[in-house]
Design an enzyme around this catalytic site. Structure first.
Site, short mmCIF file in Angstrom:
data_model
loop_
_atom_site.label_atom_id
_atom_site.label_comp_id
_atom_site.label_asym_id
_atom_site.label_seq_id
_atom_site.Cartn_x
_atom_site.Cartn_y
_atom_site.Cartn_z
N GLU A 29 0.48 -6.60 0.52
CA GLU A 29 0.43 -5.49 1.53
C GLU A 29 0.97 -4.31 1.10
O GLU A 29 0.47 -3.10 1.75
CB GLU A 29 1.38 -6.21 2.60
CG GLU A 29 0.89 -7.17 3.42
CD GLU A 29 1.24 -8.50 2.72
OE1 GLU A 29 1.64 -8.72 1.77
OE2 GLU A 29 0.92 -9.47 3.39
N PHE A 76 10.10 -18.30 12.23
CA PHE A 76 9.11 -18.33 10.98
C PHE A 76 8.45 -16.89 10.66
O PHE A 76 8.06 -16.59 11.73
CB PHE A 76 8.30 -19.40 11.00
CG PHE A 76 7.39 -19.47 9.96
CD1 PHE A 76 7.89 -19.77 8.55
CD2 PHE A 76 6.08 -18.96 9.89
CE1 PHE A 76 7.21 -19.68 7.19
CE2 PHE A 76 5.27 -19.29 9.00
CZ PHE A 76 5.72 -19.35 7.38
N MET A 115 8.59 7.26 -19.43
CA MET A 115 9.28 8.21 -18.92
C MET A 115 10.84 7.91 -19.09
O MET A 115 11.70 8.83 -19.55
CB MET A 115 9.10 8.57 -17.60
CG MET A 115 9.79 9.90 -17.05
SD MET A 115 9.23 11.40 -18.02
CE MET A 115 8.23 12.25 -17.04
#
Lengths: 565, 158
Positions: free
Chosen positions: A50, A112, A473
């Site tokens: 996602e 749930f 970095m």
């Protein structure tokens, strides 16, 4: 017309002209996915995480200027998306994100895959909604798109319980929006604009300070005109790369922590800062009390809260940059480019003293060379996304940007894992341009599953992995400020990136020489499938120049002088 | 620009909808602003509610607070009061064995009275400017108050 809440989501997307939705299905959002299955008006791209869906929608939005759309399920689906929401919020990306929620009867019961999604998204969205009645959906969705793209853009999150997506109600999308409490101020105050122009005419060493708001406001070409009409030199923030073309003689370079010497010195010496769509981020200003110390400040921004937040504005102008710049263009005859000739000369001397460059003094390829080379070979024909870290700064410093919306990066939040999914969204939005993602050996693994998305949907993103076997970095800071204690940044143990790309059905290259790199890039562009080009680069290269965190812009660590190329 | 922290009263008119209060309090906690007191109630015959927030900060911080509040979508208006009338209420519970006539006189000096008498306790209320409520609460300490509740300030511009 009567329809289900799920159908309303589809109809609203169609009415808004959405052509692509990035997402991932799950229990609570299934009714909407069922309607997606039945329609053929827009594409759905199934990312494999996602977070990647949100970044892809961001890339799509940043490259196209349209609202990005993503869809996710409740609970973990939503929490995975939070980083993306925060990223979009920090960089003012217009987005609408729809999430499923457990049915109303289960809300508050620890059901749930239940989580208080709007409670979590509140501080990292421009606005959010929990829709408790399908009858509200048309208005909410219409407001969501409007709020996302108007004013200072940002992500809007709409959380819809599963039973609301099944509920039948009236759908009418032609309703007038009546947002009594939300009226963004887009026109600059004419008196303030006039005063600002007078200040510019009086200034000896004025400097344009160009920010990402110019891209958001689609004002780059108006800004180019204003810069040329006035002859005033300009610096760009990280987010503004491409506002001016790289070969524009009035563009000094990027300023800030890894800005050029000339850009930072110009900011330190200017007597009038003309900030357009900027927010005086700490990575730009360095030590605030020393920032543009002797200058007055004109600050144009659509967000009043950005003005005088960190640096006091002597000439605050609240409004859309595009509108304000158009107004300025109409009234700037009394600003004479010749007045700034010696100021431009001073800046050119700064640049000659410490130009933005690098040394080709190692056996291994230099990462900066790779960026420059891609610029030479692809230039304007590519859109450039990045992940976050050294490679991002080198891309910002050395790529020859020629246009707005060409440069897609995670600026405010600095999200590793942004680049690959964003480059997927960029390619979907602008298929005619090559979509390049400059990434590092650290960042690429943070959303590497998107190889599957790119292979399945035939989205030929070219990932150029600048591999220095370090979390570069952080390693650089450890070298400079932590007495070379390279704590947890050595990435010597790595996957075989070529096989990794191939395992998903993409193509992989591992290159160690300039000739190999040229051949690999050429081949990847021709093959037109998702690619990894792993470039073995100098391990200990630092991003230079550098303003140490909290230091003053004029106190830079500089590249050691050697013969340069 | 002074960095001295000063007390400020801010009134916010918001759309009366779910979760609007948490948007406001999230903003304060997320950006590190102080809330000294906060009151909220619906405005009669409208869709709006009015919040009165007592906060403190430098001029710059107060300016940021009002701008950030304005930025929230359901916020209609933000008043940063300069010239205002401010009131606050307090209720105090005393043991019945304390000197009730003293307490009664003190309450009345602060726009208050005895509002309830039970088997063992008496409850009083006062309504006055927040500073005077402070005074009242300091004065009545010697009567062994068992419980004190303050409403937080409400304010109107003059």
């Amino acid at each position: 017309m009567q329809m289900s809440g799920a159908q309303m989501v589809i109809e609203a997307f169609i009415a808004e002209g959405v052509d692509t939705v990035f997402g991932y299905p799950g229990g609570a959002i299934m009714n909407v996915y069922d309607e997606i299955y039945k329609q053929d008006k827009f594409h759905h791209i199934l990312n494999r995480h996602e977070q990647a869906s949100i970044h892809a929608a961001e890339g799509y939005a940043k490259a196209s200027g349209k609202v990005g759309v993503a869809m996710i399920t409740s609970g973990p689906g939503f929490t995975n998306a939070v980083t993306g929401l925060a990223d979009a919020y920090m960089d003012s990306v217009p987005m609408v994100v729809v999430s499923g929620q457990v049915p109303m009867s289960l809300i508050g019961t620890d059901g749930f895959q239940e989580i208080d999604a709007i409670g979590i998204s509140r501080p990292c969205t421009k606005h959010n909604y929990l829709v408790t009645d399908a009858a509200d959906l048309p208005r909410v969705l219409k407001e969501a798109f409007y709020i996302a793209k108007s004013g200072r853009p940002g992500p809007v999150h709409v959380d819809i319980p599963k039973d609301v997506t099944a509920q039948i109600a009236e759908f009418n999308y032609d309703v007038e929006l009546n947002l009594e409490t939300y009226k963004p101020h887009t026109k600059g105050n004419p008196r303030q604009i006039k005063k600002a122009l007078e200040a510019i005419a009086k200034a000896k060493r004025p400097l344009f300070y160009l920010g990402g708001g110019i891209i958001n406001s689609n004002a780059a070409y108006e800004v180019r005109e204003l810069v040329h009409k006035t002859g005033i030199p300009a610096v760009e923030t990280l987010m503004a790369r491409g506002v001016l073309s790289f070969d524009d003689e009035l563009l000094i370079s990027m300023l800030g922590m890894h800005g050029s010497y000339a850009a930072n010195m110009a900011m330190s010496e200017t007597d009038l800062v003309i900030g357009l769509g900027v927010r005086f981020d700490d990575r730009v200003t360095g030590k605030l009390s020393e920032f543009a110390k002797n200058a007055d400040v004109i600050h144009v921004d659509i967000d009043p809260a950005s003005i005088s937040k960190l640096v006091n504005a002597d000439f605050p102008i609240v409004g859309d940059v595009k509108n304000v710049v158009i107004e300025m263009l109409e009234q700037c005859e009394h600003i004479y480019p010749d007045n700034y000739a010696s100021w431009r000369e001073t800046i050119n001397n700064f640049d000659a003293l410490h130009p933005l460059t690098f040394h080709e003094d190692s056996e291994r390829l230099k990462p900066q060379w790779v960026v420059k080379r891609v610029g030479e070979l692809l230039g304007d024909s590519a859109n450039i996304s990045t992940d976050v870290g050294q490679h991002q700064m080198w891309a910002a410093q050395f790529y020859p940007f020629t246009r707005p919306n060409q440069w897609i990066t995670s600026g405010g939040l600095g999200t590793m894992g942004f680049g690959f999914p964003a480059a997927i969204g960029v390619k979907v939005a602008v298929p005619e341009k090559t979509s390049i993602n400059f990434t590092g050996d650290g960042s690429i693994l943070m959303n590497v599953q998107e190889l599957m998305t790119a292979v399945e949907k035939k989205i030929p993103v070219i990932n150029i992995i600048l591999n220095n076997n370090f979390l570069g970095m952080v390693r650089q800071w450890q070298t400079l400020f932590y007495d070379k204690r390279h704590s947890q940044t050595d990435l010597s143990v790595q996957p075989d990136f070529v096989k990794l790309a191939e395992a998903f059905g993409g193509i992989g290259y591992r290159v160690t020489t300039k000739e190999e790199f040229d051949a690999a890039l050429k081949d990847a562009v021709e093959k037109n499938i998702v690619a990894f080009i792993e470039v073995i680069v100098e391990r200990f290269e630092n991003v230079m120049p550098m303003v140490p965190s909290g230091g003053s812009l004029f106190n830079m660590m500089l590249l050691e002088k050697k013969e340069t190329k | 620009m002074t960095e001295n922290s000063e007390r400020r009263v801010i009134s916010v008119i918001v759309v009366n909808e779910a979760s609007v209060l948490s948007r406001i309090t999230n903003l304060f906690s997320g950006r590190g602003y102080n809330i000294t007191s906060l009151t909220v109630a619906p405005i009669p015959e409208s869709n709006y509610s009015r919040l009165t927030i007592v906060t403190s900060g430098s001029v710059r911080v107060i300016e940021q607070i009002t701008k950030q509040l304005h930025k929230l979508i359901p916020v209609l208006k933000v008043y940063e009061h300069a010239d205002l009338v401010e009131k606050e209420m307090a209720m105090v519970k005393f043991p019945l064995s304390e000197n009730l006539s003293d307490i009664d006189v003190l309450c009345r000096a602060y726009n208050g009275k005895i509002v309830n008498v039970g088997e063992n306790v008496v409850i009083v209320m006062v309504a006055d400017e927040p500073k005077r409520v402070d005074n009242f609460l300091a004065v009545i300490k010697k009567y062994n108050p068992k419980e004190i509740v303050r409403s937080g300030a409400v304010a109107l511009e003059r």
